[in-house]
Design a protein around this motif. Structure first.
Motif, PDB file in Angstrom:
ATOM      1  N   GLU A  64       0.848  -1.181   0.000  1.00 21.75           N
ATOM      2  CA  GLU A  64       0.000   0.000   0.000  1.00 21.75           C
ATOM      3  C   GLU A  64       0.888   1.236   0.000  1.00 21.75           C
ATOM      4  O   GLU A  64       2.087   1.167   0.289  1.00 21.75           O
ATOM      5  CB  GLU A  64      -0.937   0.020   1.211  1.00 21.75           C
ATOM      6  CG  GLU A  64      -0.234   0.104   2.551  1.00 21.75           C
ATOM      7  CD  GLU A  64      -1.215   0.113   3.719  1.00 21.75           C
ATOM      8  OE1 GLU A  64      -2.316  -0.440   3.578  1.00 21.75           O
ATOM      9  OE2 GLU A  64      -0.869   0.677   4.761  1.00 21.75           O
ATOM     10  N   HIS A  78      -4.702   1.035  -1.106  1.00 19.90           N
ATOM     11  CA  HIS A  78      -4.480  -0.298  -0.593  1.00 19.90           C
ATOM     12  C   HIS A  78      -4.183  -1.275  -1.726  1.00 19.90           C
ATOM     13  O   HIS A  78      -4.429  -0.982  -2.900  1.00 19.90           O
ATOM     14  CB  HIS A  78      -5.710  -0.773   0.189  1.00 19.90           C
ATOM     15  CG  HIS A  78      -6.037   0.078   1.377  1.00 19.90           C
ATOM     16  ND1 HIS A  78      -5.352  -0.001   2.566  1.00 19.90           N
ATOM     17  CD2 HIS A  78      -6.982   1.057   1.537  1.00 19.90           C
ATOM     18  CE1 HIS A  78      -5.856   0.865   3.425  1.00 19.90           C
ATOM     19  NE2 HIS A  78      -6.841   1.523   2.825  1.00 19.90           N
ATOM     20  N   GLU A  79      -3.681  -2.433  -1.371  1.00 19.41           N
ATOM     21  CA  GLU A  79      -3.399  -3.458  -2.372  1.00 19.41           C
ATOM     22  C   GLU A  79      -4.661  -3.772  -3.167  1.00 19.41           C
ATOM     23  O   GLU A  79      -5.728  -4.009  -2.604  1.00 19.41           O
ATOM     24  CB  GLU A  79      -2.878  -4.725  -1.687  1.00 19.41           C
ATOM     25  CG  GLU A  79      -2.400  -5.787  -2.659  1.00 19.41           C
ATOM     26  CD  GLU A  79      -1.610  -6.893  -1.976  1.00 19.41           C
ATOM     27  OE1 GLU A  79      -1.891  -8.070  -2.274  1.00 19.41           O
ATOM     28  OE2 GLU A  79      -0.720  -6.563  -1.150  1.00 19.41           O
ATOM     29  N   ASP A  81      -6.086  -1.612  -5.208  1.00 24.59           N
ATOM     30  CA  ASP A  81      -6.713  -0.358  -5.623  1.00 24.59           C
ATOM     31  C   ASP A  81      -6.120   0.113  -6.955  1.00 24.59           C
ATOM     32  O   ASP A  81      -4.913  -0.018  -7.199  1.00 24.59           O
ATOM     33  CB  ASP A  81      -6.486   0.747  -4.587  1.00 24.59           C
ATOM     34  CG  ASP A  81      -7.357   0.580  -3.360  1.00 24.59           C
ATOM     35  OD1 ASP A  81      -8.141  -0.385  -3.311  1.00 24.59           O
ATOM     36  OD2 ASP A  81      -7.241   1.409  -2.437  1.00 24.59           O
ATOM     37  N   THR A 126       6.349  -3.308  -1.707  1.00 28.75           N
ATOM     38  CA  THR A 126       5.393  -2.492  -2.462  1.00 28.75           C
ATOM     39  C   THR A 126       5.711  -2.590  -3.946  1.00 28.75           C
ATOM     40  O   THR A 126       6.876  -2.488  -4.349  1.00 28.75           O
ATOM     41  CB  THR A 126       5.452  -1.016  -2.035  1.00 28.75           C
ATOM     42  OG1 THR A 126       5.246  -0.912  -0.630  1.00 28.75           O
ATOM     43  CG2 THR A 126       4.373  -0.212  -2.756  1.00 28.75           C
TER      44      THR A 126
END
Length: 325
Positions: A64, A78-79, A81, A126
């Motif tokens: 994120e 967030h993951e 998105d 990330t």
């Protein structure tokens, strides 16, 4: 039947075209370039980007991060998105709001982007993946006037499952070295872009412009009919009947939703199509006039001069000079 060749397809002057304002507008925007861009990061990090003259879309494939556009509140992505940046002001992507950003140009080394890495690869937590593209300046306002600088589609959005499948393909192609990858990325970026526009329209109480046609109500129905036959000499009454509304209610609702009166919208759209055809030298001015609904070249020239500020012939000559230069 006179028709206008339009980016590999044919837009009939009447009758058989599907009348999809979204597809037509994306066609007129003519994406000029699509490039993949990705960021692999570990630990604390922040990257600052300057003002950009393009549209960028991305997905948080892993982890994120914060995105902060100048003049706007920070947004935590967030993951899963997705985010869409439309001619954004300077912005920062960061693991935390307290981190001091490094200039994006020092990471990518130029405008072509590609892959960038921050921190040890074995500690990567990330991964951002996406693409960016620019549009034909002459019609860019069709998009820029309707979209905010940041559109976010959450992973749990009703469209999220489809976008997740598309993002998996996007990530695979960004990391691929196989033949045809660039072409696949081009089409994937545009497909993701359209799905994000749909998601954005779903979030709006009253979508504006051609995005209003994504709704299933009377305004959307009338817009699709208008786009399906731009050569037809539409009257306000006819469009109201297509939308199953009274004339006065249709006129008021159309202007509130789309931003202009129905027949003014038709004129503006005809001129958008005309500018594009004139730039591409695809037909004579007389043929173009008939194809978009004018009885004569002089009537078309008068309307074109009123909207664009110069005659069709002068516009064509100007565009020819630009290309030759």
């Amino acid at each position: 039947m006179t028709s206008i060749k339009h980016y590999g397809s044919t837009i009939p002057a009447s009758g058989s075209w599907s009348g999809d304002p979204l597809a037509a507008t994306i066609g007129l925007l003519r994406p000029l370039a699509v490039n993949e861009t990705s960021l692999h990061a570990a630990g604390p990090w922040a990257v600052g980007f300057g003002t950009t003259q393009h549209v960028e879309l991305g997905v948080v494939a892993r982890g994120e991060c914060w995105i902060t556009l100048e003049g706007h509140d920070p947004v935590l992505l967030h993951e899963g998105d997705f985010y869409l940046l439309c001619n954004p002001p300077p912005y920062v992507l960061a693991s935390a709001l307290t981190e001091e950003p490094v200039d994006a140009r020092t990471l990518w080394g130029g405008p072509s982007r590609g892959a960038a890495h921050i921190g040890p690869a074995d500690l990567e937590d990330t991964y951002l993946c996406g693409g960016y593209f620019s549009f034909d300046d002459a019609n860019a306002r069709l998009l820029l006037d309707l979209l905010p600088p940041l559109v976010r589609v959450r992973a749990d959005d009703p469209r999220g499952q489809l976008l997740t499948h598309l993002s998996a393909l996007l990530v695979a192609e960004v990391e691929s070295t196989e033949l045809g990858s660039a072409l696949i990325l081009d089409h994937l970026a545009q497909t993701l872009f359209i799905h994000m526009l749909r998601a954005h329209a779903d979030d709006l109480h009253q979508p504006a412009g051609w995005m209003a046609a994504l709704s299933g109500d009377g305004i959307g129905t009338a817009l699709r009919a208008l786009h399906a036959d731009i050569a037809h000499r539409w009257t306000l009454q006819e469009l109201a009947e297509v939308g199953h509304m009274s004339r006065s209610a249709f006129a008021a609702t159309f202007k509130a939703r789309v931003g202009s009166a129905p027949l003014e919208y038709l004129i503006q759209w005809r001129m958008n199509v005309a500018r594009d055809a004139l730039r591409r030298q695809s037909m004579t001015i007389t043929e173009l006039a008939a194809a978009i609904g004018y009885e004569s070249e002089s009537a078309f020239s008068t309307a074109f001069r009123r909207v664009v500020g110069i005659s069709p012939a002068a516009f064509r000559k100007e565009q020819t000079t630009v290309v030759a230069g």
